[in-house]
Design a protein around this motif. Structure first.
Motif, PDB file in Angstrom:
ATOM      1  N   SER A  94       0.815  -1.222   0.000  1.00  0.00           N
ATOM      2  CA  SER A  94       0.000   0.000   0.000  1.00  0.00           C
ATOM      3  C   SER A  94       0.844   1.265   0.000  1.00  0.00           C
ATOM      4  O   SER A  94       0.386   2.329  -0.429  1.00  0.00           O
ATOM      5  N   TYR A 107       1.211   3.066  -3.222  1.00  0.00           N
ATOM      6  CA  TYR A 107       0.084   3.895  -3.651  1.00  0.00           C
ATOM      7  C   TYR A 107      -0.237   5.009  -2.647  1.00  0.00           C
ATOM      8  O   TYR A 107      -1.294   5.625  -2.730  1.00  0.00           O
ATOM      9  N   ASN A 108       0.676   5.239  -1.695  1.00  0.00           N
ATOM     10  CA  ASN A 108       0.482   6.263  -0.657  1.00  0.00           C
ATOM     11  C   ASN A 108      -0.819   6.042   0.109  1.00  0.00           C
ATOM     12  O   ASN A 108      -1.548   6.987   0.428  1.00  0.00           O
ATOM     13  N   LYS A 109      -1.090   4.769   0.415  1.00  0.00           N
ATOM     14  CA  LYS A 109      -2.322   4.440   1.117  1.00  0.00           C
ATOM     15  C   LYS A 109      -2.053   3.584   2.363  1.00  0.00           C
ATOM     16  O   LYS A 109      -2.916   2.833   2.803  1.00  0.00           O
ATOM     17  N   SER A 110      -0.869   3.741   2.928  1.00  0.00           N
ATOM     18  CA  SER A 110      -0.525   2.889   4.067  1.00  0.00           C
ATOM     19  C   SER A 110      -1.373   3.208   5.297  1.00  0.00           C
ATOM     20  O   SER A 110      -1.741   2.304   6.056  1.00  0.00           O
ATOM     21  N   ASN A 111      -1.704   4.484   5.505  1.00  0.00           N
ATOM     22  CA  ASN A 111      -2.528   4.825   6.661  1.00  0.00           C
ATOM     23  C   ASN A 111      -3.933   4.255   6.504  1.00  0.00           C
ATOM     24  O   ASN A 111      -4.517   3.713   7.450  1.00  0.00           O
ATOM     25  N   GLU A 112      -4.469   4.370   5.288  1.00  0.00           N
ATOM     26  CA  GLU A 112      -5.790   3.803   5.012  1.00  0.00           C
ATOM     27  C   GLU A 112      -5.764   2.291   5.153  1.00  0.00           C
ATOM     28  O   GLU A 112      -6.710   1.677   5.658  1.00  0.00           O
ATOM     29  N   LEU A 141      -9.582  -0.391  -1.363  1.00  0.00           N
ATOM     30  CA  LEU A 141      -8.782   0.837  -1.343  1.00  0.00           C
ATOM     31  C   LEU A 141      -8.272   1.205  -2.734  1.00  0.00           C
ATOM     32  O   LEU A 141      -7.423   2.086  -2.876  1.00  0.00           O
TER      33      LEU A 141
END
Length: 232
Positions: free
Chosen positions: A108, A111-116, A145
């Motif tokens: 993730s 895709y810069n979605k690690s927090n999500e 996501l």
């Protein structure tokens, strides 16, 4: 300012700490200058990825806690969770090896979605009672996501991201981190555990002041010259 957070998906205090940290961050004027990086940590790497246990059974069989003590611990954590806005559902939570979930977390980041992703994994494990060691389950979480399911399956089942997860775990050992959540603030300070919002707020403010913000002028500003002239 960079915040590194070591965490494990099946750690309830990691979920509580995430919520309290985020509440604190939202109060601060420099919140948009903060970069958060989630790091992998495994509380129990000995667990079988193909096997699940409910929370009570896990505490009794793996940790050796009497059922009454385990029940009391679960009840206490549930109450603490409510204070952080989390309704834990330990009755359906499935304990398993979280290494596959950590691989998905590292995917993730692409895709810069690690927090999500971290939030989605916590919800899947603690709220929805999903098996976060199961390939199809993880692929569905990724798809929710906007990450391709097949890419997620490959990431979880192949060895491509294994070294990245292990690097985080080794880095934790090198830094003497033995429990999670563990927050490293701009490489200068650390906060261990699911601390109250106020503790995170104060720690973030102090770190920002000492490592990011401009110098504080302790003089009266006299006897200096600038582009517009001199002041006396």
């Amino acid at each position: 300012m960079k915040i590194e957070i070591w965490s494990d998906v099946m750690c309830p205090f990691c979920y509580i700490g995430k919520n309290n940290f985020e509440q604190a961050l939202q109060k601060l004027p420099f919140k948009d200058q903060v970069e958060v990086e989630w790091k992998s940590f495994q509380l129990d790497p000995t667990l079988n990825t193909g096997e699940t246990k409910n929370t009570l059974t896990y505490f009794r069989e793996k940790k050796g806690f009497p059922e009454a003590q385990a029940t009391q611990m679960i009840s206490q954590v549930t109450q603490i969770g409510k204070g952080a806005g989390i309704d834990f559902n330990f009755e359906t939570a499935l304990i398993t090896n979280t290494f596959p979930a950590h691989k998905l977390l590292h995917l993730s980041k692409k895709y810069n979605k690690s927090n999500e992703m971290e939030e989605a994994l916590f919800i899947a494990h603690f709220i929805d009672g999903k098996n976060v060691g199961d390939v199809d389950t993880l692929a569905e979480i990724a798809e929710s996501l906007g990450i391709d399911k097949e890419e997620a399956k490959h990431a979880v089942t192949s060895e491509e991201l294994t070294s990245e997860v292990n690097e985080d775990i080794q880095q934790a050992r090198n830094n003497g981190i033995t429990g999670v959540p563990f927050f490293v603030l701009n490489g200068k300070y650390a906060v261990s555990g699911a601390q109250p919002v106020e503790v995170f707020e104060n720690a973030l403010q102090q770190t920002y002041k000492e490592t990011v913000s401009p110098f504080t002028d302790l003089s009266n500003g006299e006897n200096v010259c600038g582009p517009d002239g001199c002041s006396i």
